[in-house]
Design an enzyme around this catalytic site. Structure first.
Site, mmCIF file in Angstrom:
data_model
loop_
_atom_site.group_PDB
_atom_site.id
_atom_site.type_symbol
_atom_site.label_atom_id
_atom_site.label_comp_id
_atom_site.label_asym_id
_atom_site.label_seq_id
_atom_site.Cartn_x
_atom_site.Cartn_y
_atom_site.Cartn_z
ATOM 1 N N SER A 140 40.784 44.434 39.525
ATOM 2 C CA SER A 140 40.007 43.491 38.721
ATOM 3 C C SER A 140 40.387 43.647 37.259
ATOM 4 O O SER A 140 40.797 44.726 36.822
ATOM 5 C CB SER A 140 38.512 43.782 38.891
ATOM 6 O OG SER A 140 37.731 43.054 37.955
ATOM 7 N N TYR A 153 31.192 49.436 40.136
ATOM 8 C CA TYR A 153 32.259 48.505 40.500
ATOM 9 C C TYR A 153 33.452 48.654 39.557
ATOM 10 O O TYR A 153 34.602 48.781 40.004
ATOM 11 C CB TYR A 153 31.728 47.065 40.449
ATOM 12 C CG TYR A 153 32.778 46.015 40.709
ATOM 13 C CD1 TYR A 153 33.118 45.653 42.004
ATOM 14 C CD2 TYR A 153 33.432 45.373 39.649
ATOM 15 C CE1 TYR A 153 34.087 44.688 42.242
ATOM 16 C CE2 TYR A 153 34.393 44.409 39.887
ATOM 17 C CZ TYR A 153 34.719 44.069 41.187
ATOM 18 O OH TYR A 153 35.690 43.115 41.425
#
Length: 253
Positions: A140, A153
């Site tokens: 990400s 995350y």
């Protein structure tokens, strides 16, 4: 790397980026296996993509990962590509103490441990083959500049980014390549909580990530930073603390 005539396993393949990537790979002439925790979503994916092969599996579970690898390599011995895509994103406030941390282990197991363990499980099979093989890790843009509302995350994606670099170095000179795909915010069901969902409304379509992934494979571009994630990586080089504060300020709007 060639982008046709591969046999590919995609974790978290029943929706979002995984499903879009499955569709793109099928269209390019590959065999595709997908796994996910939700049997209903897998059935819907199968309805949309009749040629895909499905398997119910919770990759946060060690025994589940081992069974998945046994099934994939045993039933589809030509398998030569693993896409570690499964992910969970939870808003987590450490000011709330340990009670709010109870479910975070599954986030760590799904986002990070699963990718590392599955890579270890599939590599012996890949290295025995006489063709090109690949491990594709979906990280990400938040691996480079973290967002405070989803700290675990962000940490798992940063760790998977680091793992991808190390594994790529270890496998240099072998038949197996390691790709990293780092998208920006994407319009998927990953964003369960309200704040993250609001951010996702600004995101790109998962099909864009799928197209960029196939381009990266074809060009041997081992690190593929998609869209606005490029800005986050650049910001991390220039002034990470400043851009971290800016990003988190914008996220509250």
């Amino acid at each position: 790397m060639q982008t046709t005539n591969n046999t590919v396993l995609i974790t978290g393949g029943s929706s979002g980026i995984g499903l879009a990537l499955a569709a793109a790979l099928l269209e390019a002439g590959n065999g595709v296996l997908i796994c996910g925790r939700d049997e209903g979503r897998l059935a819907e994916a199968k309805r949309q993509l009749p040629r895909v092969h499905t398997r119910v599996c919770d990759v946060s579970n060690k025994a589940g990962r081992e069974a998945l690898a046994d099934w994939a390599t045993g039933s589809y011995p030509a398998i030569n590509m693993l896409v570690n895509n499964a992910g969970i994103q939870r808003e987590l406030d450490f000011l709330a103490g340990a009670a709010d941390f109870n479910d975070s282990e599954s986030e760590i197991e799904t986002n990070l441990t699963a990718g590392i363990h599955l890579s270890a499980l599939f590599l012996p099979h890949f290295l025995r083959q006489e063709r090109e093989c690949a491990i594709v890790n979906v990280t990400s843009g938040l691996a480079f500049i973290p967002l405070k509302i989803v700290p675990v995350y962000c940490a798992t994606k940063a760790a998977l980014h680091s793992f991808s670099m190390s594994l790529r170095s270890q496998l240099a000179g072998t038949n197996t390549r390691v790709f990293e795909i780092a998208p920006p915010i994407v319009k998927t069901g990953l964003h369960r909580e309200a704040k993250a969902r609001r951010q996702a409304e600004r995101g790109i379509a998962p099909e864009v990530v799928a197209r960029e992934t196939l381009k990266a494979l074809a060009k041997d571009r081992y690190q593929c930073i998609v869209g606005q994630a490029k800005s986050l990586k650049g910001a991390a080089r220039i002034a990470p603390l400043f851009f971290h504060r800016l990003l988190n300020k914008l996220a509250t709007r």
